[in-house]
Scaffold this motif. Structure first.
Motif, PDB file in Angstrom:
ATOM      1  N   VAL A  12       0.824  -1.205   0.000  1.00 32.46           N
ATOM      2  CA  VAL A  12       0.000   0.000   0.000  1.00 32.46           C
ATOM      3  C   VAL A  12       0.860   1.257   0.000  1.00 32.46           C
ATOM      4  N   SER A  13       1.947   1.249   0.770  1.00 34.04           N
ATOM      5  CA  SER A  13       2.804   2.440   0.857  1.00 34.04           C
ATOM      6  C   SER A  13       3.419   2.773  -0.497  1.00 34.04           C
ATOM      7  N   ARG A  14       3.824   1.731  -1.247  1.00 36.69           N
ATOM      8  CA  ARG A  14       4.414   1.974  -2.578  1.00 36.69           C
ATOM      9  C   ARG A  14       3.350   2.484  -3.549  1.00 36.69           C
ATOM     10  N   ALA A  15       2.139   1.959  -3.446  1.00 35.82           N
ATOM     11  CA  ALA A  15       1.039   2.445  -4.286  1.00 35.82           C
ATOM     12  C   ALA A  15       0.776   3.912  -4.000  1.00 35.82           C
ATOM     13  N   ARG A  16       0.793   4.289  -2.708  1.00 32.01           N
ATOM     14  CA  ARG A  16       0.564   5.683  -2.320  1.00 32.01           C
ATOM     15  C   ARG A  16       1.671   6.589  -2.857  1.00 32.01           C
ATOM     16  N   GLU A  17       2.912   6.103  -2.845  1.00 35.92           N
ATOM     17  CA  GLU A  17       4.030   6.888  -3.381  1.00 35.92           C
ATOM     18  C   GLU A  17       3.809   7.221  -4.854  1.00 35.92           C
ATOM     19  N   ILE A  18       3.403   6.208  -5.629  1.00 35.02           N
ATOM     20  CA  ILE A  18       3.157   6.439  -7.056  1.00 35.02           C
ATOM     21  C   ILE A  18       1.993   7.405  -7.238  1.00 35.02           C
ATOM     22  N   PHE A  19       0.945   7.226  -6.446  1.00 37.29           N
ATOM     23  CA  PHE A  19      -0.204   8.120  -6.518  1.00 37.29           C
ATOM     24  C   PHE A  19       0.212   9.566  -6.284  1.00 37.29           C
ATOM     25  N   GLU A  20       1.024   9.804  -5.279  1.00 35.85           N
ATOM     26  CA  GLU A  20       1.475  11.158  -4.973  1.00 35.85           C
ATOM     27  C   GLU A  20       2.404  11.706  -6.051  1.00 35.85           C
ATOM     28  N   GLU A  21       3.238  10.832  -6.635  1.00 40.27           N
ATOM     29  CA  GLU A  21       4.120  11.258  -7.726  1.00 40.27           C
ATOM     30  C   GLU A  21       3.307  11.716  -8.932  1.00 40.27           C
ATOM     31  N   VAL A  22       2.255  10.954  -9.253  1.00 43.54           N
ATOM     32  CA  VAL A  22       1.389  11.323 -10.374  1.00 43.54           C
ATOM     33  C   VAL A  22       0.663  12.625 -10.060  1.00 43.54           C
ATOM     34  N   ALA A  23       0.196  12.773  -8.830  1.00 41.06           N
ATOM     35  CA  ALA A  23      -0.524  13.985  -8.430  1.00 41.06           C
ATOM     36  C   ALA A  23       0.363  15.214  -8.555  1.00 41.06           C
ATOM     37  N   GLU A  24       1.653  15.076  -8.241  1.00 39.78           N
ATOM     38  CA  GLU A  24       2.581  16.197  -8.337  1.00 39.78           C
ATOM     39  C   GLU A  24       2.928  16.542  -9.776  1.00 39.78           C
ATOM     40  N   SER A  25       2.952  15.520 -10.646  1.00 40.27           N
ATOM     41  CA  SER A  25       3.357  15.750 -12.041  1.00 40.27           C
ATOM     42  C   SER A  25       2.219  16.211 -12.934  1.00 40.27           C
ATOM     43  N   GLU A  26       0.982  15.929 -12.531  1.00 42.99           N
ATOM     44  CA  GLU A  26      -0.182  16.304 -13.339  1.00 42.99           C
ATOM     45  C   GLU A  26      -0.802  17.602 -12.815  1.00 42.99           C
ATOM     46  N   SER A  27      -1.152  18.486 -13.754  1.00 39.75           N
ATOM     47  CA  SER A  27      -1.791  19.735 -13.353  1.00 39.75           C
ATOM     48  C   SER A  27      -3.179  19.461 -12.781  1.00 39.75           C
ATOM     49  N   VAL A  28      -3.867  18.492 -13.388  1.00 39.57           N
ATOM     50  CA  VAL A  28      -5.176  18.070 -12.895  1.00 39.57           C
ATOM     51  C   VAL A  28      -5.184  16.544 -12.849  1.00 39.57           C
ATOM     52  N   LEU A  29      -5.363  15.997 -11.675  1.00 44.19           N
ATOM     53  CA  LEU A  29      -5.377  14.548 -11.512  1.00 44.19           C
ATOM     54  C   LEU A  29      -6.710  13.987 -11.993  1.00 44.19           C
ATOM     55  N   LYS A  30      -6.655  12.858 -12.671  1.00 44.02           N
ATOM     56  CA  LYS A  30      -7.879  12.239 -13.169  1.00 44.02           C
ATOM     57  C   LYS A  30      -8.595  11.488 -12.045  1.00 44.02           C
ATOM     58  N   ALA A  31      -9.926  11.494 -12.123  1.00 41.92           N
ATOM     59  CA  ALA A  31     -10.730  10.807 -11.111  1.00 41.92           C
ATOM     60  C   ALA A  31     -10.425   9.315 -11.089  1.00 41.92           C
ATOM     61  N   SER A  32     -10.101   8.747 -12.253  1.00 32.10           N
ATOM     62  CA  SER A  32      -9.811   7.313 -12.316  1.00 32.10           C
ATOM     63  C   SER A  32      -8.559   6.956 -11.521  1.00 32.10           C
ATOM     64  N   THR A  33      -7.586   7.881 -11.467  1.00 36.70           N
ATOM     65  CA  THR A  33      -6.382   7.635 -10.676  1.00 36.70           C
ATOM     66  C   THR A  33      -6.714   7.670  -9.190  1.00 36.70           C
ATOM     67  N   LEU A  34      -7.565   8.615  -8.797  1.00 43.66           N
ATOM     68  CA  LEU A  34      -8.054   8.656  -7.417  1.00 43.66           C
ATOM     69  C   LEU A  34      -8.782   7.365  -7.076  1.00 43.66           C
ATOM     70  N   ASN A  35      -9.620   6.913  -7.996  1.00 42.32           N
ATOM     71  CA  ASN A  35     -10.381   5.681  -7.770  1.00 42.32           C
ATOM     72  C   ASN A  35      -9.466   4.483  -7.569  1.00 42.32           C
ATOM     73  N   ALA A  36      -8.359   4.442  -8.330  1.00 44.71           N
ATOM     74  CA  ALA A  36      -7.419   3.327  -8.205  1.00 44.71           C
ATOM     75  C   ALA A  36      -6.809   3.295  -6.802  1.00 44.71           C
ATOM     76  N   MET A  37      -6.438   4.464  -6.285  1.00 44.46           N
ATOM     77  CA  MET A  37      -5.844   4.517  -4.945  1.00 44.46           C
ATOM     78  C   MET A  37      -6.872   4.160  -3.878  1.00 44.46           C
TER      79      MET A  37
END
Length: 469
Positions: free
Chosen positions: A335-360
């Motif tokens: 879970v911690s590694r999944a959260r790391e990737i989620f946060e990395e994507v959130a920082e790199s994207e100007s607007v995070l997609k809802a589907s990425t939120l749903n995955a986390m």
């Protein structure tokens, strides 16, 4: 002006007006004399005067039409939407032009455009106009009409309509179904999981004069693959090769995904090696499929090697790839590694997609961390993402299964506040989930295994995006 009706494009339509507005027409100039006023014609004879008058009238009509259309274009009403909305006006304008001749190519393209935009009624109107103008529909027009119906939301009704047109075509000599027709129908039935209909169409193709192509075989293999019918899929592949029809990247991708879903990883890896030896090149869906299927089998190292190989081959991961990685780590309990990737994507994207939120959120629920999911959901704005209807549906099912009554009530209030209107499917699935919690239900009597049981909706959506991206 448009010189070829069969190659009509909306960009040509607009550019034709600019030619009109820039064109300087010849004018008549009155001259005075001592006794009387005469009109002097600067050039041309009477026929030319008529042509000029007609052209000037057409110019005025075109300018009025363009101003009318352009005035409706704004941020809320973009160009494509405006042209879709006023297609009847555009079409009527076409009919008045001298170059216009009723042509199947024009109609099939317009019907196809309307279908892709979900304007089925407009597609039907164009089809009716075509017959009224004296044009006789051919296979290309019916193919466009079938495709238009298949874009509607009611898939059961769409398939029924499509089948009706297909049968009608078989009864008309000049409209016999061609290979494109069969491919459209096979793909539609395959996507709906109607293997019996796929089998019937494939047999029908055998006794027809139509020769299958790579798209035909891909459509049938896709239907079998989605149902886990590996032997039947391989049988079609053998027939494909015997017909000297070479597999394309779609063939390789659906084979890789089908073997992966059945966890026949040796065959999946062998297919990937064959792909690397062929003239085809892997695509992002190739890697995405392998990552998610390794993840479901909790083969973390293999999934990570696929991601590494992808980056070494200079492929740029898409948001779907990152969602696959998030889900993969979720399946593997990281879970911690999944959260790391989620946060990395959130920082790199100007607007995070809802589907990425749903995955986390799914990862948290997979691992029994429902309160963490609830916290992320309420703090979604911190990641510049707005939950969509699928987010609410997923959380409703997850909270209900976990018997989190307070969270369910809060979720419904927030859903109402955010203006999310639940549809029929939401209520039916919610009712099914609620029923499973009632005393005496089979699922209610089984021991909870929420820490490793996948939530079907998000995983299914992710796989579908992986296949279609």
């Amino acid at each position: 002006m448009l010189t070829s009706p069969s190659s009509l494009r909306f960009s040509d339509f607009i550019s034709s007006f600019s030619q009109f507005t820039d064109h300087k027409c010849l004018r008549f100039s009155p001259k005075s004399s001592d006794a009387r006023t005469t009109t002097r014609i600067t050039c041309g004879a009477i026929p030319l005067r008529r042509k000029l008058a007609e052209r000037e009238s057409a110019d005025r009509e075109n300018r009025v039409l363009v101003r009318s259309l352009m005035s409706r274009i704004s941020d809320r009403e973009p160009l494509v939407k405006t042209l879709d909305k006023y297609v009847k006006v555009v079409f009527r304008w076409m009919q008045k032009q001298r170059w216009y001749i009723p042509d199947n190519g024009v109609y099939s393209k317009l019907i196809s455009v309307m279908g892709k935009k979900g304007q089925t009624r407009m597609a039907m109107w164009l089809f009716s106009e075509m017959k009224n103008s004296g044009c006789r529909p051919d296979a290309s027009v019916y193919n466009a009409l079938i495709t238009a119906h298949l874009h509607t939301r009611d898939k059961a009704k769409a398939l029924e309509k499509a089948r009706g047109y297909f049968d009608k075509m078989k009864g008309m000599e000049r409209c016999q179904p061609n290979v494109v027709t069969y491919n459209i129908m096979l793909r539609a039935f395959a996507q709906s999981g109607k293997v019996d209909q796929v089998n019937a169409l494939f047999k029908d193709l055998d006794i027809s004069a139509v020769s299958p192509d790579v798209y035909t075989f891909n459509g049938v293999m896709d239907a079998y693959g989605k149902k886990g019918m590996i032997k039947e899929m391989e049988s079609v592949l053998t027939r494909m090769r015997s017909n000297e029809c070479k597999p394309d990247i779609i063939t390789f991708n659906l084979l890789i995904d089908s073997y992966g879903k059945k966890q026949e990883f040796e065959k999946m890896e062998q297919t990937f090696k064959s792909l690397m030896r062929s003239k085809e090149k892997p695509t992002l869906p190739t890697f995405n499929s392998m990552i998610i299927n390794y993840g479901k089998a909790r083969l973390r190292e293999k999934a990570e090697l696929v991601f590494k190989k992808m980056t070494e081959m200079n492929y740029t991961p898409s948001y779907i790839t990152y969602e696959c990685m998030i889900m993969m780590y979720g399946y593997c309990g990281s879970v911690s590694r999944a959260r790391e990737i989620f946060e990395e994507v959130a920082e790199s994207e100007s607007v995070l997609k809802a589907s990425t939120l749903n995955a986390m959120l799914d990862v948290y629920c997979l691992n029994g961390l429902h309160m963490e999911a609830d916290k992320l959901f309420h703090n979604a704005s911190d990641f510049r993402v707005r939950p969509d209807a699928s987010t609410y549906k997923f959380l409703y099912k997850a909270y209900t299964k976990a018997d989190m009554k307070e969270q369910v009530q809060t979720l419904m209030k927030k859903m109402e506040k955010d203006g999310i209107v639940p549809n029929k499917r939401f209520f039916m699935e919610a009712l099914e989930t609620f029923g499973s919690k009632l005393p005496g239900s089979d699922s209610g009597n089984r021991k909870s295994n929420g820490s490793r049981r996948p939530q079907k909706d998000i995983t299914k959506d992710l796989v579908e995006k992986t296949e279609n991206s």
